[in-house]
Design a protein around this motif. Structure first.
Motif, mmCIF file in Angstrom:
data_model
loop_
_atom_site.group_PDB
_atom_site.id
_atom_site.type_symbol
_atom_site.label_atom_id
_atom_site.label_comp_id
_atom_site.label_asym_id
_atom_site.label_seq_id
_atom_site.Cartn_x
_atom_site.Cartn_y
_atom_site.Cartn_z
ATOM 1 N N ALA A 5 -41.395 -66.055 -35.155
ATOM 2 C CA ALA A 5 -40.554 -66.190 -34.086
ATOM 3 C C ALA A 5 -40.192 -64.894 -33.329
ATOM 4 C CB ALA A 5 -39.240 -67.087 -34.347
ATOM 5 N N ILE A 6 -40.164 -63.946 -33.852
ATOM 6 C CA ILE A 6 -39.897 -62.475 -33.499
ATOM 7 C C ILE A 6 -41.076 -62.188 -32.663
ATOM 8 C CG2 ILE A 6 -39.480 -60.242 -33.866
ATOM 9 C CD1 ILE A 6 -37.427 -61.271 -36.082
ATOM 10 N N PHE A 7 -42.151 -62.243 -33.446
ATOM 11 C CA PHE A 7 -43.484 -61.788 -33.171
ATOM 12 C C PHE A 7 -43.858 -62.669 -31.787
ATOM 13 C CE2 PHE A 7 -48.179 -62.166 -32.860
ATOM 14 C CZ PHE A 7 -48.431 -61.119 -32.810
ATOM 15 N N GLU A 8 -43.659 -63.907 -31.637
ATOM 16 C CA GLU A 8 -44.001 -64.659 -30.545
ATOM 17 C C GLU A 8 -43.022 -64.517 -29.407
ATOM 18 O OE1 GLU A 8 -45.693 -68.397 -32.186
ATOM 19 O OE2 GLU A 8 -47.651 -67.496 -32.322
ATOM 20 N N LYS A 9 -41.774 -64.134 -29.525
ATOM 21 C CA LYS A 9 -40.814 -63.869 -28.772
ATOM 22 C C LYS A 9 -40.056 -65.192 -28.457
ATOM 23 C CE LYS A 9 -43.690 -60.217 -26.596
ATOM 24 N NZ LYS A 9 -44.430 -60.141 -27.314
ATOM 25 N N TYR A 10 -39.802 -65.980 -29.561
ATOM 26 C CA TYR A 10 -38.783 -67.065 -29.311
ATOM 27 C C TYR A 10 -37.834 -67.319 -30.174
ATOM 28 C CZ TYR A 10 -41.765 -69.456 -32.881
ATOM 29 O OH TYR A 10 -42.449 -69.498 -33.997
ATOM 30 N N ILE A 11 -37.324 -66.132 -30.552
ATOM 31 C CA ILE A 11 -36.274 -65.913 -31.673
ATOM 32 C C ILE A 11 -35.006 -66.544 -30.947
ATOM 33 C CG2 ILE A 11 -35.698 -63.606 -31.145
ATOM 34 C CD1 ILE A 11 -35.764 -65.189 -34.738
ATOM 35 N N ASP A 12 -34.758 -66.303 -29.875
ATOM 36 C CA ASP A 12 -33.635 -66.933 -29.262
ATOM 37 C C ASP A 12 -33.393 -68.411 -29.393
ATOM 38 O OD1 ASP A 12 -33.030 -64.187 -28.464
ATOM 39 O OD2 ASP A 12 -33.471 -64.234 -26.510
ATOM 40 N N SER A 13 -34.468 -69.064 -29.572
ATOM 41 C CA SER A 13 -34.179 -70.460 -29.693
ATOM 42 C C SER A 13 -34.551 -70.938 -31.143
ATOM 43 C CB SER A 13 -35.144 -71.217 -28.708
ATOM 44 O OG SER A 13 -36.442 -70.870 -28.766
ATOM 45 N N PHE A 14 -34.795 -69.959 -31.941
ATOM 46 C CA PHE A 14 -35.084 -70.329 -33.336
ATOM 47 C C PHE A 14 -34.004 -70.856 -34.080
ATOM 48 C CE2 PHE A 14 -36.026 -69.120 -37.865
ATOM 49 C CZ PHE A 14 -37.247 -69.643 -38.102
#
Length: 132
Positions: A5-14
């Motif tokens: 999620a960090i790598f693909e840039k969606y950690i804010d919604s993880f």
């Protein structure tokens, strides 16, 4: 999964937790997903999450690969290739006609990796989302 999620840039919604993983993938009699894991001395080196698409025009199932992630400490050691080979074996074992997945357009390394395996970009379909 959090590192992906960090790598693909969606950690804010993880919002995935270990409990969600256990319930959805391991406790249900028909799991929502399946997972292949590469380990090294008890450490997770990589993981691949997939599920089956049972209904296709070919009257054969397909596999949809949802996640493939190799820890950066293990990249370049063919772990991703081994996970993909294991997924291909799973597809063959289950009489699947194909494996499908998406890759972010900015992920050049991922695209090169899949092309090196012999995968082809499908330009026949556009990827859409509908948030509900």
């Amino acid at each position: 999964m959090e590192q992906l999620a960090i790598f693909e840039k969606y950690i804010d919604s993880f919002v995935i937790t270990p409990e969600i993983i256990k319930e959805s993938g391991f406790r249900k009699s028909q799991p929502d997903f399946y997972c292949l894991v590469a380990e090294d001395k008890g450490e997770i080196a990589g993981m691949l999450v997939y599920y089956f698409l049972p209904y296709t025009a070919e009257n054969k199932p397909s596999i949809y690969m949802k996640e493939l992630y190799v820890d950066e400490n293990y990249r370049g050691q063919k772990i991703g290739e081994q996970l993909m080979d294991a997924l291909k074996n799973e597809a063959q074992k289950n009489n699947c006609s194909q494996i499908k997945w998406t890759v972010a357009p900015w992920n050049d390394a991922g695209q090169r990796f899949y092309q090196r395996l012999g995968a082809k970009e499908n330009k026949d379909w556009l990827h859409y989302e509908w948030k509900v």
